[in-house]
Scaffold this motif. Structure first.
Motif, PDB file in Angstrom:
ATOM      1  N   THR A 186       0.835  -1.156   0.012  1.00 33.64           N
ATOM      2  CA  THR A 186      -0.121   0.088  -0.154  1.00 33.64           C
ATOM      3  C   THR A 186       0.980   1.176  -0.165  1.00 33.64           C
ATOM      4  O   THR A 186       0.694   2.271  -0.706  1.00 33.64           O
ATOM      5  N   VAL A 189       2.217   3.008  -3.229  1.00 30.00           N
ATOM      6  CA  VAL A 189       1.165   4.167  -3.726  1.00 30.00           C
ATOM      7  C   VAL A 189       1.025   5.375  -2.791  1.00 30.00           C
ATOM      8  O   VAL A 189       1.438   6.476  -3.407  1.00 30.00           O
ATOM      9  N   ALA A 231      -5.834   5.862  -3.538  1.00 25.73           N
ATOM     10  CA  ALA A 231      -5.064   5.717  -4.686  1.00 25.73           C
ATOM     11  C   ALA A 231      -5.123   7.158  -5.533  1.00 25.73           C
ATOM     12  O   ALA A 231      -4.469   7.290  -6.626  1.00 25.73           O
ATOM     13  N   GLN A 331      -3.247  -0.481  -5.750  1.00 23.16           N
ATOM     14  CA  GLN A 331      -2.228  -0.238  -7.061  1.00 23.16           C
ATOM     15  C   GLN A 331      -2.761  -0.045  -8.354  1.00 23.16           C
ATOM     16  O   GLN A 331      -2.372   0.770  -9.146  1.00 23.16           O
ATOM     17  N   ALA A 334      -4.457   3.163  -8.833  1.00 22.67           N
ATOM     18  CA  ALA A 334      -3.532   4.434  -8.662  1.00 22.67           C
ATOM     19  C   ALA A 334      -2.838   4.442 -10.098  1.00 22.67           C
ATOM     20  O   ALA A 334      -2.568   5.473 -10.702  1.00 22.67           O
ATOM     21  N   LYS A 335      -2.705   3.271 -10.514  1.00 28.00           N
ATOM     22  CA  LYS A 335      -2.185   3.436 -12.000  1.00 28.00           C
ATOM     23  C   LYS A 335      -3.198   3.996 -13.026  1.00 28.00           C
ATOM     24  O   LYS A 335      -2.529   4.517 -13.798  1.00 28.00           O
ATOM     25  N   PHE A 342       3.010   6.048 -11.779  1.00 30.14           N
ATOM     26  CA  PHE A 342       2.842   4.723 -11.564  1.00 30.14           C
ATOM     27  C   PHE A 342       3.209   3.808 -12.589  1.00 30.14           C
ATOM     28  O   PHE A 342       2.696   2.879 -12.848  1.00 30.14           O
TER      29      PHE A 342
END
Length: 375
Positions: A186, A189, A231, A331, A334-335, A342
């Protein structure tokens, strides 16, 4: 981690569990109840079948070794994961199954007849369990009931829930190891976002899109709503839904005009045969999932919405909402929201590593899809 190292950890854990005699222990569960249990337990009923996601991370050599009965929701709502486990552990097919406490179909007499050392329930079932006096009937039979939570407030309760499972199973160190991995992944991120402080795109999460004709189920400030915020996004339903789960009107989605749309999906063939749901999950047909995701964007709620117009639209495995694996979804979100920040983050590799370190089954991709961007 090498296979030899992984096997050594599993063997050591089994040996320690076998040598440790059960003793009375007081466990404070997620509901704040102090429950006396003789631990480590040998016989368990899972009041939520999807609790296997957490159980398997601790009893990796055989996730069914303590389970003497379980709710049938994993079989019905995540058949692909169940098929993966069943292929390696056929015992799953022989276990007595239960309905849900919330649906009033949990058979307490059957539970008592199996003589479990503990019944483990998800926190969401607490009100229904108490209304039906299931807890009182179990207590009268000398069977403790323990609540954990991967669903109602998972970002708050998952770490403690894994600790509770570790206490019950005599696998405290294994639970700590899992929680350390979860926290570290986590932070990959949150540390980046804290340093970069990017602008937050507006995000709409549609819960179980296409499962029914209704639009639009979503999340408030917990569960996937909290995952979006962690995120680096702004969950537009956070100000519209007071609790964890609720509904946003199509007109509200259009008015909010989100920058990104994320739909949760899974294989719900057993519940809604041939439905419009997006069937992401282990081994999913991603081309078919993309087709169905695109079809969902043609509904009235998304007409004129810039995310749908630019294909800034994604689907994520729904069952992240009821498992201890939320960090993988964080993840991936966030990407999606911050691709430049990221670019080197690989959520698929993270999930594969989770399987290799903690789970007894082989990772199969298919948990995420996105529509091709429009230019």
């Amino acid at each position: 981690m090498t296979m030899v190292r992984k096997l050594a950890i599993v063997v050591a854990a089994l040996c320690c569990t076998a040598l440790r005699p059960a003793a009375a222990a007081e466990i404070t569960d997620i509901a704040g109840r102090n429950v006396e249990v003789r631990a480590p337990v040998g016989k368990v009923i899972l009041g939520e079948g999807r609790l296997l996601y957490g159980v398997a991370a601790l009893d990796t050599a055989d996730p069914f070794k303590r389970v003497v009965g379980w709710r049938d929701d994993l079989i019905k709502n995540d058949p692909d994961t169940y098929a993966t486990y069943r292929a390696k552990f056929p015992k799953g097919d022989t276990l007595p199954t239960f309905g849900g406490a919330k649906e009033g179909t949990f058979d307490v007499e059957q539970a008592i007849s199996l003589h479990p050392d503990v019944v483990i329930m998800n926190l969401e079932a607490k009100a229904a369990t108490e209304d039906a006096d299931l807890d009182g009937k179990l207590a009268a039979a000398g069977i403790p009931l323990v609540y954990i939570d991967f669903r109602e407030a998972p970002m708050k309760n998952t770490e403690r829930s894994m600790e509770i499972l570790g206490q019950l199973f005599g696998e405290e160190e294994r639970a700590r190891e899992f929680n350390r991995f979860r926290a570290a992944e986590t932070k990959r991120v949150t540390d980046v976002l804290a340093k970069a402080a990017p602008a937050k795109p507006d995000v709409f999460i549609e819960r179980a899109g296409g499962f029914s004709d209704d639009c639009c189920l979503s999340f408030g400030n917990e569960n996937f709503g909290a995952m979006v915020e962690i995120a680096g996004g702004r969950n537009i339903a956070g100000t519209l839904i007071p609790g964890t789960f609720g509904t946003v009107n199509p007109e509200q989605v259009i008015a909010a005009d989100p920058d990104q749309v994320i739909v949760t999906g899974a294989n719900w063939q057993a519940s809604v045969p041939g439905g419009a749901w997006v069937g992401v999950g282990p081994g999913a047909d991603t081309a078919e999932a993309e087709r169905k995701l695109a079809a969902l964007m043609r509904r009235p709620a998304y007409q004129g919405v810039k995310a749908a117009g630019g294909n800034d639209v994604h689907a994520v495995w729904h069952q992240f909402y009821n498992s201890p694996y939320q960090f993988v979804a964080i993840q991936q979100i966030a990407k999606w929201l911050h691709p430049d920040l990221f670019a080197d983050l690989d959520p698929e590799a993270t999930f594969r590593q989770l399987h290799e370190r903690f789970l007894p089954v082989t990772y199969r991709p298919g948990y995420f899809v996105s529509l091709a961007p429009k230019t």
